[in-house]
Design a protein around this motif. Structure first.
Motif, PDB file in Angstrom:
ATOM      1  N   LYS A  77      -0.705   0.380   3.069  1.00  0.00           N
ATOM      2  CA  LYS A  77      -1.017   0.551   1.633  1.00  0.00           C
ATOM      3  C   LYS A  77      -1.270  -0.584   0.959  1.00  0.00           C
ATOM      4  O   LYS A  77      -2.151  -0.593   0.203  1.00  0.00           O
ATOM      5  N   TYR A  78      -0.730  -1.675   1.402  1.00  0.00           N
ATOM      6  CA  TYR A  78      -0.983  -3.089   0.767  1.00  0.00           C
ATOM      7  C   TYR A  78      -2.386  -3.379   1.054  1.00  0.00           C
ATOM      8  O   TYR A  78      -3.078  -4.044   0.151  1.00  0.00           O
ATOM      9  N   TRP A  79      -3.034  -3.172   2.319  1.00  0.00           N
ATOM     10  CA  TRP A  79      -4.374  -3.570   2.529  1.00  0.00           C
ATOM     11  C   TRP A  79      -5.480  -2.713   1.785  1.00  0.00           C
ATOM     12  O   TRP A  79      -6.317  -3.352   1.099  1.00  0.00           O
TER      13      TRP A  79
ATOM     14  N   LEU B 227      -4.634  -1.494  -1.265  1.00  0.00           N
ATOM     15  CA  LEU B 227      -4.575  -2.090  -2.521  1.00  0.00           C
ATOM     16  C   LEU B 227      -5.335  -3.239  -2.708  1.00  0.00           C
ATOM     17  O   LEU B 227      -6.009  -3.603  -3.803  1.00  0.00           O
ATOM     18  N   LYS B 228      -5.378  -4.081  -1.732  1.00  0.00           N
ATOM     19  CA  LYS B 228      -6.160  -5.499  -1.692  1.00  0.00           C
ATOM     20  C   LYS B 228      -7.459  -4.960  -2.070  1.00  0.00           C
ATOM     21  O   LYS B 228      -8.201  -5.894  -2.785  1.00  0.00           O
TER      22      LYS B 228
ATOM     23  N   VAL C 186       2.383   1.872  -7.108  1.00  0.00           N
ATOM     24  CA  VAL C 186       2.684   1.273  -5.777  1.00  0.00           C
ATOM     25  C   VAL C 186       4.036   0.559  -6.139  1.00  0.00           C
ATOM     26  O   VAL C 186       4.383   0.093  -7.383  1.00  0.00           O
TER      27      VAL C 186
ATOM     28  N   THR D 154       4.625  -4.002  -2.302  1.00  0.00           N
ATOM     29  CA  THR D 154       3.512  -3.656  -1.757  1.00  0.00           C
ATOM     30  C   THR D 154       2.595  -4.362  -2.514  1.00  0.00           C
ATOM     31  O   THR D 154       1.706  -5.054  -1.821  1.00  0.00           O
ATOM     32  N   LEU D 155       2.573  -4.481  -3.944  1.00  0.00           N
ATOM     33  CA  LEU D 155       1.781  -5.523  -4.814  1.00  0.00           C
ATOM     34  C   LEU D 155       1.724  -6.724  -4.328  1.00  0.00           C
ATOM     35  O   LEU D 155       0.702  -7.096  -4.106  1.00  0.00           O
ATOM     36  N   ARG D 156       2.930  -7.398  -4.243  1.00  0.00           N
ATOM     37  CA  ARG D 156       3.224  -8.602  -3.820  1.00  0.00           C
ATOM     38  C   ARG D 156       2.476  -8.933  -2.372  1.00  0.00           C
ATOM     39  O   ARG D 156       1.595  -9.868  -2.211  1.00  0.00           O
ATOM     40  N   GLN D 157       2.370  -7.889  -1.374  1.00  0.00           N
ATOM     41  CA  GLN D 157       1.889  -8.217  -0.348  1.00  0.00           C
ATOM     42  C   GLN D 157       0.392  -8.355  -0.377  1.00  0.00           C
ATOM     43  O   GLN D 157      -0.545  -9.264   0.032  1.00  0.00           O
ATOM     44  N   ALA D 158      -0.257  -7.488  -1.261  1.00  0.00           N
ATOM     45  CA  ALA D 158      -1.786  -7.408  -1.519  1.00  0.00           C
ATOM     46  C   ALA D 158      -1.954  -8.657  -2.193  1.00  0.00           C
ATOM     47  O   ALA D 158      -3.141  -9.391  -1.860  1.00  0.00           O
TER      48      ALA D 158
END
Length: 253
Positions: free
Chosen positions: A13-15, A17-18, A47, A51-55
Motif C-alpha cells: 500500500k505504501y508503494w 501511495l508513493k 491511509v 503507511t504515509l511515513r513509509q511512502a
C-alpha cells in the motif's frame, strides 16, 4: 484539496501511495513548497500514518522530498544529471568549470590511487579538494590527485595553501596537452568525511565518478568525485566531461 481514497491493490500500500504522492507533487506543488502535515495527508489518502511515513521516506530516498528540521517536509529541487559524454575533453578548472576549489595539500594517496597515477607508494602528490553546490545545497565533493611531475613549474611562493594553492595547481595542469579522459561510475556509500561535506548521514547512497586524465601517454591527474545519489542521476551523451544540468526536465521520476 479533495479527498482521495486508495483502492485495494496487489502491491504494498505504501508503494502505491508513493506513486500517487509523486503525481501530486508534479501537479499540485512547486519546488520548496511545504507539504501538509502527516495527519492531513493521511486523512486525504485514507491511509494510516505509518503507511504515509513509509511512502514519504521512499520519496525522500529518491530525492523528491526533503525533510528539514524546524521547517517540515518540502518538495526537493529537480535531480541533477551527471552527464558522461564522449565529446571534447577539458582539464578541470577551466572557465566553464562549476566546481569550487576548497583546499590543496601534499599527501601520500592510497595504494589504489598511487597505482593509477603510477607513482611510488610513499610519494606525495597534490590533493585538490573541490565542491559543487546547486540550488543552495551541496551535491558533490571531489578529490583531485595530481603528481608533482604534472605541474613541475608550480611555485609555492605565490599560493602557499588553501583555495589559492588549488587554483595555482589547476592552472599549471592546464599547460599540459590533454590526450583523453576516461570515466568510470559506481554506486557507493558516503564515508564520514563525504557525509559531512554533502550534508548526509554516513552510509547514505552516493554515485562515485572516477575520471582519469591522460597526457603524453600517462595519467596526469585522477579525479574521484562523490555525488549525492538522491540529487543526481546519470545521463549519457556527447557533451564531454562530467557536468551537472539544472532544469525541470531533469526532475527525478
Amino acid at each position: 484539496m479533495g479527498t482521495t481514497q486508495l483502492e485495494s491493490v496487489p502491491e504494498p500500500k505504501y508503494w502505491h501511495l508513493k506513486t500517487v504522492l509523486s503525481e501530486a507533487l508534479d501537479s499540485e506543488f512547486s519546488v520548496g513548497e511545504i507539504l501538509p502535515n502527516e495527519r492531513d495527508l493521511a486523512a486525504r489518502f485514507g491511509v494510516a500514518r505509518a503507511t504515509l511515513r513509509q511512502a514519504l521516506e521512499q520519496l525522500e530516498l529518491e530525492g523528491r522530498l526533503q525533510r528539514r528540521r524546524g521547517v517540515g517536509t518540502t518538495v526537493a529541487p529537480p535531480r541533477m544529471g551527471v552527464s558522461l559524454g564522449t565529446g571534447p575533453h577539458t582539464w578541470p578548472g577551466g572557465s566553464e568549470d562549476a566546481w569550487q576549489p576548497v583546499d590543496c595539500v601534499a599527501a601520500v594517496p592510497s595504494a589504489a590511487v598511487a597505482e593509477a597515477l603510477e607513482t611510488g607508494r610513499d610519494e606525495a602528490v597534490h590533493v585538490v579538494r573541490r565542491s559543487r553546490v546547486s540550488n543552495g545545497r551541496p551535491v558533490a565533493a571531489e578529490l583531485l590527485y595530481i603528481p608533482e611531475s604534472s605541474v613541475p613549474e608550480l611555485s609555492g611562493i605565490d599560493a602557499p595553501s588553501g583555495a589559492a594553492r588549488a587554483r595555482a595547481v589547476l592552472r599549471e595542469l592546464q599547460r599540459l596537452e590533454l590526450g583523453r579522459q576516461e570515466n568510470a561510475v559506481e554506486l557507493g556509500s558516503a564515508g564520514a568525511d563525504d557525509a559531512k561535506e554533502l550534508d548526509r548521514l554516513p552510509g547514505a547512497p552516493v554515485l562515485v565518478v572516477t575520471t582519469r586524465f591522460v597526457a603524453a601517454g600517462r595519467t596526469a591527474a585522477l579525479s574521484v568525485a562523490t555525488y549525492r545519489a538522491d540529487t543526481c542521476r546519470l545521463t549519457f551523451g556527447d557533451s564531454g566531461g562530467v557536468e551537472i544540468h539544472d532544469g525541470p526536465e531533469q526532475r527525478a521520476s
